[in-house]
Design a protein around this motif. Structure first.
Motif, PDB file in Angstrom:
ATOM      1  N   VAL A 125       7.588  11.158  -7.863  1.00  0.00           N
ATOM      2  CA  VAL A 125       6.573  11.977  -7.194  1.00  0.00           C
ATOM      3  C   VAL A 125       5.252  11.223  -7.120  1.00  0.00           C
ATOM      4  O   VAL A 125       4.583  11.197  -6.075  1.00  0.00           O
ATOM      5  CB  VAL A 125       6.410  13.331  -7.917  1.00  0.00           C
ATOM      6  CG1 VAL A 125       5.201  14.084  -7.403  1.00  0.00           C
ATOM      7  CG2 VAL A 125       7.668  14.169  -7.769  1.00  0.00           C
ATOM      8  N   GLU A 126       4.870  10.591  -8.216  1.00  0.00           N
ATOM      9  CA  GLU A 126       3.594   9.851  -8.232  1.00  0.00           C
ATOM     10  C   GLU A 126       3.598   8.689  -7.251  1.00  0.00           C
ATOM     11  O   GLU A 126       2.613   8.447  -6.561  1.00  0.00           O
ATOM     12  CB  GLU A 126       3.296   9.351  -9.643  1.00  0.00           C
ATOM     13  CG  GLU A 126       2.951  10.447 -10.612  1.00  0.00           C
ATOM     14  CD  GLU A 126       1.683  11.180 -10.215  1.00  0.00           C
ATOM     15  OE1 GLU A 126       0.732  10.532  -9.742  1.00  0.00           O
ATOM     16  OE2 GLU A 126       1.644  12.404 -10.388  1.00  0.00           O
ATOM     17  N   ILE A 127       4.702   7.955  -7.176  1.00  0.00           N
ATOM     18  CA  ILE A 127       4.725   6.806  -6.276  1.00  0.00           C
ATOM     19  C   ILE A 127       4.777   7.252  -4.823  1.00  0.00           C
ATOM     20  O   ILE A 127       4.214   6.601  -3.943  1.00  0.00           O
ATOM     21  CB  ILE A 127       5.878   5.835  -6.640  1.00  0.00           C
ATOM     22  CG1 ILE A 127       5.537   4.414  -6.192  1.00  0.00           C
ATOM     23  CG2 ILE A 127       7.177   6.235  -6.032  1.00  0.00           C
ATOM     24  CD1 ILE A 127       4.413   3.787  -6.895  1.00  0.00           C
ATOM     25  N   VAL A 128       5.419   8.390  -4.531  1.00  0.00           N
ATOM     26  CA  VAL A 128       5.420   8.927  -3.159  1.00  0.00           C
ATOM     27  C   VAL A 128       4.007   9.345  -2.771  1.00  0.00           C
ATOM     28  O   VAL A 128       3.549   9.078  -1.643  1.00  0.00           O
ATOM     29  CB  VAL A 128       6.425  10.092  -3.027  1.00  0.00           C
ATOM     30  CG1 VAL A 128       6.198  10.880  -1.755  1.00  0.00           C
ATOM     31  CG2 VAL A 128       7.841   9.567  -3.088  1.00  0.00           C
ATOM     32  N   LEU A 129       3.271   9.973  -3.689  1.00  0.00           N
ATOM     33  CA  LEU A 129       1.871  10.330  -3.402  1.00  0.00           C
ATOM     34  C   LEU A 129       1.017   9.082  -3.175  1.00  0.00           C
ATOM     35  O   LEU A 129       0.171   9.047  -2.281  1.00  0.00           O
ATOM     36  CB  LEU A 129       1.298  11.163  -4.543  1.00  0.00           C
ATOM     37  CG  LEU A 129       1.810  12.593  -4.660  1.00  0.00           C
ATOM     38  CD1 LEU A 129       1.286  13.242  -5.940  1.00  0.00           C
ATOM     39  CD2 LEU A 129       1.381  13.395  -3.452  1.00  0.00           C
ATOM     40  N   PHE A 130       1.236   8.057  -3.976  1.00  0.00           N
ATOM     41  CA  PHE A 130       0.471   6.816  -3.854  1.00  0.00           C
ATOM     42  C   PHE A 130       0.742   6.143  -2.512  1.00  0.00           C
ATOM     43  O   PHE A 130      -0.188   5.756  -1.794  1.00  0.00           O
ATOM     44  CB  PHE A 130       0.824   5.891  -5.016  1.00  0.00           C
ATOM     45  CG  PHE A 130       0.111   4.579  -5.000  1.00  0.00           C
ATOM     46  CD1 PHE A 130      -1.246   4.507  -5.245  1.00  0.00           C
ATOM     47  CD2 PHE A 130       0.800   3.414  -4.732  1.00  0.00           C
ATOM     48  CE1 PHE A 130      -1.903   3.295  -5.238  1.00  0.00           C
ATOM     49  CE2 PHE A 130       0.153   2.204  -4.716  1.00  0.00           C
ATOM     50  CZ  PHE A 130      -1.204   2.144  -4.965  1.00  0.00           C
ATOM     51  N   ILE A 131       2.018   6.028  -2.151  1.00  0.00           N
ATOM     52  CA  ILE A 131       2.358   5.361  -0.895  1.00  0.00           C
ATOM     53  C   ILE A 131       1.906   6.191   0.303  1.00  0.00           C
ATOM     54  O   ILE A 131       1.453   5.647   1.313  1.00  0.00           O
ATOM     55  CB  ILE A 131       3.866   5.058  -0.850  1.00  0.00           C
ATOM     56  CG1 ILE A 131       4.186   3.965  -1.854  1.00  0.00           C
ATOM     57  CG2 ILE A 131       4.305   4.646   0.543  1.00  0.00           C
ATOM     58  CD1 ILE A 131       5.647   3.638  -1.977  1.00  0.00           C
ATOM     59  N   SER A 132       1.992   7.520   0.203  1.00  0.00           N
ATOM     60  CA  SER A 132       1.532   8.346   1.329  1.00  0.00           C
ATOM     61  C   SER A 132       0.017   8.241   1.499  1.00  0.00           C
ATOM     62  O   SER A 132      -0.482   8.206   2.628  1.00  0.00           O
ATOM     63  CB  SER A 132       1.963   9.792   1.148  1.00  0.00           C
ATOM     64  OG  SER A 132       1.379  10.344  -0.010  1.00  0.00           O
ATOM     65  N   THR A 133      -0.725   8.166   0.418  1.00  0.00           N
ATOM     66  CA  THR A 133      -2.179   7.967   0.516  1.00  0.00           C
ATOM     67  C   THR A 133      -2.492   6.643   1.200  1.00  0.00           C
ATOM     68  O   THR A 133      -3.356   6.575   2.086  1.00  0.00           O
ATOM     69  CB  THR A 133      -2.821   8.002  -0.875  1.00  0.00           C
ATOM     70  OG1 THR A 133      -2.491   9.229  -1.499  1.00  0.00           O
ATOM     71  CG2 THR A 133      -4.323   7.855  -0.797  1.00  0.00           C
ATOM     72  N   LEU A 134      -1.802   5.584   0.810  1.00  0.00           N
ATOM     73  CA  LEU A 134      -2.018   4.296   1.461  1.00  0.00           C
ATOM     74  C   LEU A 134      -1.544   4.321   2.914  1.00  0.00           C
ATOM     75  O   LEU A 134      -2.144   3.667   3.769  1.00  0.00           O
ATOM     76  CB  LEU A 134      -1.306   3.197   0.693  1.00  0.00           C
ATOM     77  CG  LEU A 134      -2.010   2.795  -0.597  1.00  0.00           C
ATOM     78  CD1 LEU A 134      -1.138   1.872  -1.402  1.00  0.00           C
ATOM     79  CD2 LEU A 134      -3.332   2.144  -0.300  1.00  0.00           C
ATOM     80  N   GLY A 135      -0.490   5.063   3.201  1.00  0.00           N
ATOM     81  CA  GLY A 135      -0.030   5.202   4.581  1.00  0.00           C
ATOM     82  C   GLY A 135      -1.065   5.892   5.452  1.00  0.00           C
ATOM     83  O   GLY A 135      -1.299   5.489   6.595  1.00  0.00           O
ATOM     84  N   PHE A 136      -1.693   6.940   4.914  1.00  0.00           N
ATOM     85  CA  PHE A 136      -2.759   7.609   5.665  1.00  0.00           C
ATOM     86  C   PHE A 136      -3.941   6.667   5.900  1.00  0.00           C
ATOM     87  O   PHE A 136      -4.526   6.652   6.987  1.00  0.00           O
ATOM     88  CB  PHE A 136      -3.232   8.872   4.949  1.00  0.00           C
ATOM     89  CG  PHE A 136      -2.266  10.010   5.041  1.00  0.00           C
ATOM     90  CD1 PHE A 136      -1.745  10.419   6.256  1.00  0.00           C
ATOM     91  CD2 PHE A 136      -1.866  10.683   3.899  1.00  0.00           C
ATOM     92  CE1 PHE A 136      -0.853  11.474   6.349  1.00  0.00           C
ATOM     93  CE2 PHE A 136      -0.973  11.728   3.966  1.00  0.00           C
ATOM     94  CZ  PHE A 136      -0.458  12.126   5.193  1.00  0.00           C
ATOM     95  N   ALA A 137      -4.279   5.868   4.892  1.00  0.00           N
ATOM     96  CA  ALA A 137      -5.375   4.901   5.052  1.00  0.00           C
ATOM     97  C   ALA A 137      -5.015   3.865   6.110  1.00  0.00           C
ATOM     98  O   ALA A 137      -5.858   3.500   6.949  1.00  0.00           O
ATOM     99  CB  ALA A 137      -5.678   4.227   3.724  1.00  0.00           C
ATOM    100  N   TYR A 138      -3.791   3.388   6.079  1.00  0.00           N
ATOM    101  CA  TYR A 138      -3.344   2.410   7.076  1.00  0.00           C
ATOM    102  C   TYR A 138      -3.369   2.998   8.487  1.00  0.00           C
ATOM    103  O   TYR A 138      -3.842   2.353   9.431  1.00  0.00           O
ATOM    104  CB  TYR A 138      -1.939   1.931   6.716  1.00  0.00           C
ATOM    105  CG  TYR A 138      -1.374   0.904   7.642  1.00  0.00           C
ATOM    106  CD1 TYR A 138      -1.885  -0.386   7.676  1.00  0.00           C
ATOM    107  CD2 TYR A 138      -0.328   1.207   8.502  1.00  0.00           C
ATOM    108  CE1 TYR A 138      -1.373  -1.343   8.524  1.00  0.00           C
ATOM    109  CE2 TYR A 138       0.198   0.267   9.359  1.00  0.00           C
ATOM    110  CZ  TYR A 138      -0.321  -1.004   9.366  1.00  0.00           C
ATOM    111  OH  TYR A 138       0.192  -1.933  10.214  1.00  0.00           O
TER     112      TYR A 138
END
Length: 140
Positions: A115-128
């Motif tokens: 769950v934590e890594i999905v939140l982390f990658i989704s945050t970076l995806g939104f930034a990208y």
């Protein structure tokens, strides 16, 4: 007799301590050797190196072209795209620093880690996506 036993015990413990510190002798010698090599190289370089200085060698190097006092583009200003690219590189480079430990211990973290890594990658995806939409990756 008890005083003599205490002295002999402390002497035996002192010998164990000195024997334990003896195992660090190779490490100490390695540091001394590295420092001596660095000092020797720094002092010997200017003595034996070539001394062929000319005007071109003393000037600043700018990609193999003649240096100019002012940049041609922008009248002395560096385009903001360079800074934006550097910040984006740092952002996504740091992402990899955080992803590597997760990849190593993914089994131990379980569902919480997922769950934590999905939140982390989704945050970076939104930034990208935001940077891409704003044109931060276009060089035109």
């Amino acid at each position: 007799m008890s005083g003599l036993a205490a002295v002999s015990t402390s002497v035996a413990q002192g010998e164990n301590v000195s024997a334990g510190l003896g195992s660090y002798l190779p490490l100490f010698l390695l540091f001394v050797l590295a420092a001596a090599f660095a000092l020797f190289s720094a002092l010997l370089g200017p003595l034996v190196g070539p001394r062929r200085y000319n005007r071109a060698k003393l000037e600043a190097y700018e990609c193999g072209i003649e240096p100019s006092p002012q940049p041609i583009v922008g009248g002395g200003r560096v385009p903001v795209a360079y800074y934006l690219t550097a910040m984006l590189f740092i952002l996504f480079d740091i992402e990899m620093v955080f992803l590597y430990p997760f990849a190593v211990s993914a089994d131990a973290l379980g569902f919480f880690g997922l769950v934590e890594i999905v939140l982390f990658i989704s945050t970076l995806g939104f930034a990208y996506a935001y940077v891409w939409r704003r044109g931060g990756l276009d060089w035109n």
